[in-house]
Each structure stands twice: as structure tokens, then as C-alpha cells.
Scaffold this active site. Structure first.
Site, PDB file in Angstrom:
ATOM      1  N   LEU A 267       0.843  -1.205   0.000  1.00 25.49           N
ATOM      2  CA  LEU A 267       0.000   0.000   0.000  1.00 25.49           C
ATOM      3  C   LEU A 267       0.874   1.249   0.000  1.00 25.49           C
ATOM      4  CD1 LEU A 267      -2.928  -0.694   2.511  1.00 25.49           C
ATOM      5  CD2 LEU A 267      -2.920  -0.857   0.018  1.00 25.49           C
TER       6      LEU A 267
ATOM      7  N   CYS B  74      -5.041   0.170  -9.818  1.00 28.23           N
ATOM      8  CA  CYS B  74      -4.382   0.070  -8.501  1.00 28.23           C
ATOM      9  C   CYS B  74      -4.304   1.374  -7.711  1.00 28.23           C
ATOM     10  CB  CYS B  74      -2.984  -0.492  -8.679  1.00 28.23           C
ATOM     11  SG  CYS B  74      -3.011  -2.211  -9.208  1.00 28.23           S
TER      12      CYS B  74
END
Ligand code: NAD
Ligand code: UDX
Length: 450
Positions: free
Chosen positions: A217, A272
Site C-alpha cells: 500500500l 491500482c
């Protein structure tokens, strides 16, 4: 434990990743399983479901030998003791966390299928990008099995679309997170062996599970943040006469900043960045870290603003009205060398242009099929593979994707067939603006005054 590898999910991640693993581990059987019959049929044909340079060759080298694509998810689970999970984790569109949190329903369904079908101990590898501490939830689902042991590892994927095969063959790093007990370390080692056939050992990083989930992340958030930062400067450049390409060049020569991911443009697209940054925002909020959440949310807000700004500038340059005007979008993919259009800036721009009642013509070398699905709701849009025909009789061209083929077009010919005065908006800064101006175009570009 056997050495066979299964992957649940045959998408942009599962397909290319497993193809390279199979090619580099000819002694292992690799089975890619998906619930979508159409996707599996395509993987088993010469017309693969995704376009990725070099992918066809890798698949051809091992499909039917040690690489198999199937809809029989249960059989794949039974036959393999290492099971990757690479299913989609899109942003939730309903219920708690809608618009921010990841939708984990596909991931949980995969975990429950593993639980149901397992016939022995398994190593379960998270390949999907997931919120931090998801491995806990996966373990909670799997540990309800009394007979068999499941070890959950995190092995996020860092490949970028358009360069997936090269990224897989030459990764900056492979990251494997796992439990730090005996069983966890043995599982980590088993996965290290898979990658060590082609990745040097010093590039294979092993961490605890949470660091691994967090690092994925964090990497996407930092990359997205760089794009929003350079795009924020591009807006200021357009006001002040500074040139964003020159500024980015100066920044990039500072080795502490580095030269990559400093291209201003229509903002980041793809499946993404937005999803993962919003997921991060949700994660921060759920821990009460509101300043952190606001900081990361601004990256997405800046990205949206960049796309709105592109349309505002176009409207202004066309005398404040687009009604009835014809606009050609050159490129619809979210970046070059892919047919993927998920979260593409071109879709936002197309929708905003349509709100102004413009007629649209879309051209793209690989993404026209997806574009037609994405724009099915618009009444006045046509799709044209040939850029010369797409530009005929249009008032303006917006270059939305940095395809190489647009760099070598005969712009004189295109100009001659456009309505006058002809506008070109190079949102990717890939063209020779001085040449275009000399031909007669009115030229707009991101981050510069021309
Ligand atoms: P995708 O939508 O292309 O593929 C996911 C596949 O999973 C689909 O084919 C779907 O049919 C299948 N699937 C869903 N539920 C299933 C189930 N229960 N059983 C079997 N198959 C199932 O998605 P993607 O782009 O490959 O992304 C997958 C994950 O990888 C996401 O978490 C994403 O964030 C992550 N990721 C993607 C990229 C990328 O470049 N696309 C890069 C890094 C990480
Ligand atoms: C990204 C990450 O790079 C990859 O590591 C992760 O695994 C998945 O998400 P991807 O989205 O496939 O990969 O492509 P990427 O090359 O990162 O580009 C994302 C978007 O940012 C594209 O729309 C691209 O055009 C844009 N971009 C990229 C810029 O606008 N400027 C840049 O300088 C770089």
C-alpha cells in the site's frame, strides 16, 4: 508437501505472474484457475485475454507443458500445496466504507473454497493487494479446519501493466511476508525457492506479514503521490510560464528525488493507484488517524482536479462551447502498451466532454473494445482504429495515452482534414509542439504555455 503451484484468479496479475513462474520452474506444475469460463477459454487460445508485450511468447513456451488454465478451482486446490490468491479487490461501492474500503468478497470466497476443497496442509499466498491485517482474517477463515494446517503468506506484486513481463523477469525486489514462527519460516523458505530460480537472493526480501501488506500500500501511495505532486506543479507552470518538463528534469537530477514518476499528464489511471490510496485513507480513518487520512486523500483529489482542468482548458480554447463540436480522443488505455482502461483518465475526460454536448471519436491501438464497453452509455460516440480517419472533420484532438504510434503520425495530413481552427491538446507531452504550431494547430499541453 508437493511442489505444485495453483493460482486462484486468472486476471492481469494471476496470468502473467504464473506464466513467468511456470517458465522459470519447469519442474513444477502451475495451474491457474478462475471462475470465468470466458477468461480461461481466452488464456487457452491464441487470443489472450490481456495485451502485454512478451506475454504471448512466455505463455506459448510453457502452456500445456507445466502451465495450465482451468475453471476447475477445486481440482487446482487439491492438486497443489502452494496456492496463490490473485482475485480482484476493487473499491467497495456499497455499505460501510463505500467509495474507500476494498471489497473483499471475492477474496473471502476464494478462502472459503480453499477451506472446503483442501485435502492436506497448504501454503496460502496473498497475491492480491489487501488492507493491512487481512492475513489475520484469511487465517481466521482457514483455521476453522481441524485436520489441516494453513500458513498464510503475503507476497504482493509490484509489476506495472505494459511492462509486466520485464518487471517480473527483472524485479527491483520480491517481497514475502510471513509468520515468524517455525511453520511460518518454513513456508517463507518454500516460497523463496520458487523465486530464487531467477531472482538473486539479495533481491528477495522477507518480512513479517504486516510489513509486507503495508509496504505494498505504501509503495503505491508514494508513487501516486509523486504524480499528484508533479501535476500540482503543472497547474502552477501554466499560470506562470514555467515549463513542467524543464522543472521535472531539474528535480530528477537531484539523486535524492530521482528521475522516475515525474511525468505530468492527465493524472494516474489503472486499477491500482486510486483503489489502493482510497483503501489507505479508509485504513487510517478506521484507526482514528484523521490527519494521515486527509493527507493521502488529497492525492486522489488532486488527480481528479487535473482531469477536470484538462476539460476546462479545452472548453476555454474552443470559445467556451463544445456543443455540436467533434472531438477525437487519441488513446483510451490508462497508459501505453496495455488495452486496460480501468480508471483511465480518458473516461473521465470523455464523460466531461459529453456533458458539454461534444460528439466524440475514440481511437486506440489496443483498447477500443474496452472503450466501447466503458462509453456504451454515451449517445454520441464512435470508435475508429485508424487515427487519420478518427481526426477527419474534428475540431480538436486530445492525446490521452502516450502510445508511440502517435509520435510518428503525419500531423500535416491530419491538420488538413480537420475543421478549422484546429486544436490539439497533448496531455502527455509526447509531441513536437513547435512543429505542430508551425503547421497551424492551436496547441495546448499540460504544464506549459505554447
Ligand atoms: P482482475 O479483475 O484482472 O482478475 C481477477 C480475477 O479473479 C478475475 O478473472 C475473476 O474472475 C477472478 N475471481 C474472482 N473471484 C474468484 C473466485 N472466488 N475464484 C476464482 N476466481 C475468481 O484483477 P487484477 O488486475 O489481476 O488484480 C488482482 C489483484 O492483484 C488485485 O488485488 C490488485 O490490486 C492486485 N494487483 C494488480 C496489479 C495490476 O497491475 N493489475 C498489480 C499489482 C497488484
Ligand atoms: C502501478 C504500480 O506502478 C505497480 O508497481 C503496481 O504493482 C500496480 O500499480 P500500473 O498502474 O500498472 O502499476 O502502471 P504505472 O506505470 O504505475 O502507471 C499508473 C498511472 O500513472 C498511469 O495512468 C500512468 O500514465 C500514470 N503516470 C505514471 C503518470 O501520470 N506519470 C508518471 O510519471 C508515471
Amino acid at each position: 508437501m508437493n511442489r505444485n503451484i495453483a493460482c486462484i484468479g486468472a486476471g492481469y496479475i494471476g496470468g502473467p505472474t504464473m506464466a513467468v513462474i511456470a517458465q522459470k520452474n519447469p519442474d513444477r506444475k502451475v495451474i491457474v484457475a478462475d471462475i470465468s469460463q470466458a477468461r480461461i477459454d481466452a488464456w487457452n487460445s491464441d487470443d489472450l485475454p490481456i495485451y502485454e508485450p512478451g506475454l504471448q511468447e512466455v505463455v506459448a513456451s510453457c502452456r500445456g507443458k507445466n502451465l495450465f488454465f482451468t475453471t476447475d478451482v477445486a481440482a487446482a486446490i487439491r492438486e497443489c500445496d502452494i496456492i496463490f490468491v490473485g482475485v480482484n479487490t476493487p473499491t467497495k461501492t456499497f455499505g460501510a466504507g463505500a467509495g474507500y474500503a476494498s471489497n473483499l468478497q471475492y477474496w473471502e470466497a476464494a478462502a472459503r473454497t480453499i477451506l472446503k476443497e483442501a485435502n492436506g496442509d497448504k501454503i496460502v499466498v496473498e497475491k492480491s493487494t489487501l488492507p493491512v491485517r487481512t492475513a489475520d482474517s484469511m487465517a481466521a477463515v482457514l483455521h476453522t479446519h481441524r485436520e489441516y494446517t494453513f500458513t498464510v503468506l503475503s507476497n504482493p506484486e509490484f509489476l506495472a501493466e505494459g511492462s509486466a513481463i520485464n518487471d517480473l523477469l527483472n524485479p527491483d525486489r520480491v517481497l514475502i511476508g510471513g509468520p515468524q514462527d517455525e511453520q511460518g519460516k518454513a513456508a517463507i523458505d518454500a516460497l523463496v525457492q520458487v523465486y530464487a530460480t531467477w531472482v538473486s537472493r539479495d533481491r528477495i526480501l522477507t518480512t513479517n506479514v504486516w510489513s509486507s501488506e503495508m509496504s505494498k500500500l505504501a509503495a503505491n501511495a508514494m508513487l501516486a503521490q509523486r504524480i499528484s505532486s508533479i501535476n500540482a506543479f503543472s497547474a502552477l507552470c501554466e499560470e506562470t510560464g514555467a515549463d513542467i518538463t524543464e522543472v521535472a528534469n531539474v528535480l530528477g537530477m537531484d539523486h535524492r528525488i530521482g528521475k522516475y514518476f515525474l511525468k505530468a499528464g492527465p493524472g494516474f489511471g489503472g486499477s491500482c493507484f486510486k483503489k489502493d490510496v482510497l483503501n489507505l485513507v479508509y485504513l487510517c480513518r478506521s484507526y482514528g488517524l484523521h490527519a494521515c487520512a486527509d493527507y493521502w486523500e488529497q492525492v486522489v483529489i488532486m488527480n481528479d482536479a487535473q482531469q477536470e482542468r484538462i476539460v476546462e482548458r479545452t472548453v476555454k480554447a474552443l470559445f467556451n462551447t463544445l456543443a455540436g463540436k467533434r472531438m477525437a480522443l487519441f488513446g483510451f488505455a490508462f497508459k501505453a502498451n496495455t488495452g486496460d482502461t480501468r480508471e483511465t483518465p480518458a473516461l473521465t475526460v470523455a464523460n466531461l466532454l459529453a456533458e458539454e454536448h461534444a460528439d466524440l471519436v475514440v481511437t486506440d491501438p489496443k483498447a477500443l473494445e474496452n472503450a466501447a464497453k466503458d462509453l456504451a452509455h454515451l449517445p454520441k460516440v464512435t470508435f475508429e482504429p485508424d487515427p487519420y480517419l478518427a481526426a477527419t472533420n474534428v475540431d480538436a484532438i486530445l492525446v490521452m495515452t502516450e502510445w508511440d504510434c502517435y509520435k510518428t503520425l503525419d500531423w500535416k495530413q491530419i491538420y488538413a482534414n480537420m475543421r478549422q481552427p484546429a486544436l490539439i491538446f497533448d496531455t502527455r507531452n509526447i509531441l513536437d509542439h513547435a512543429e505542430l504550431k508551425q503547421i497551424g494547430f492551436k496547441v495546448l499541453a499540460v504544464g506549459k504555455i505554447i
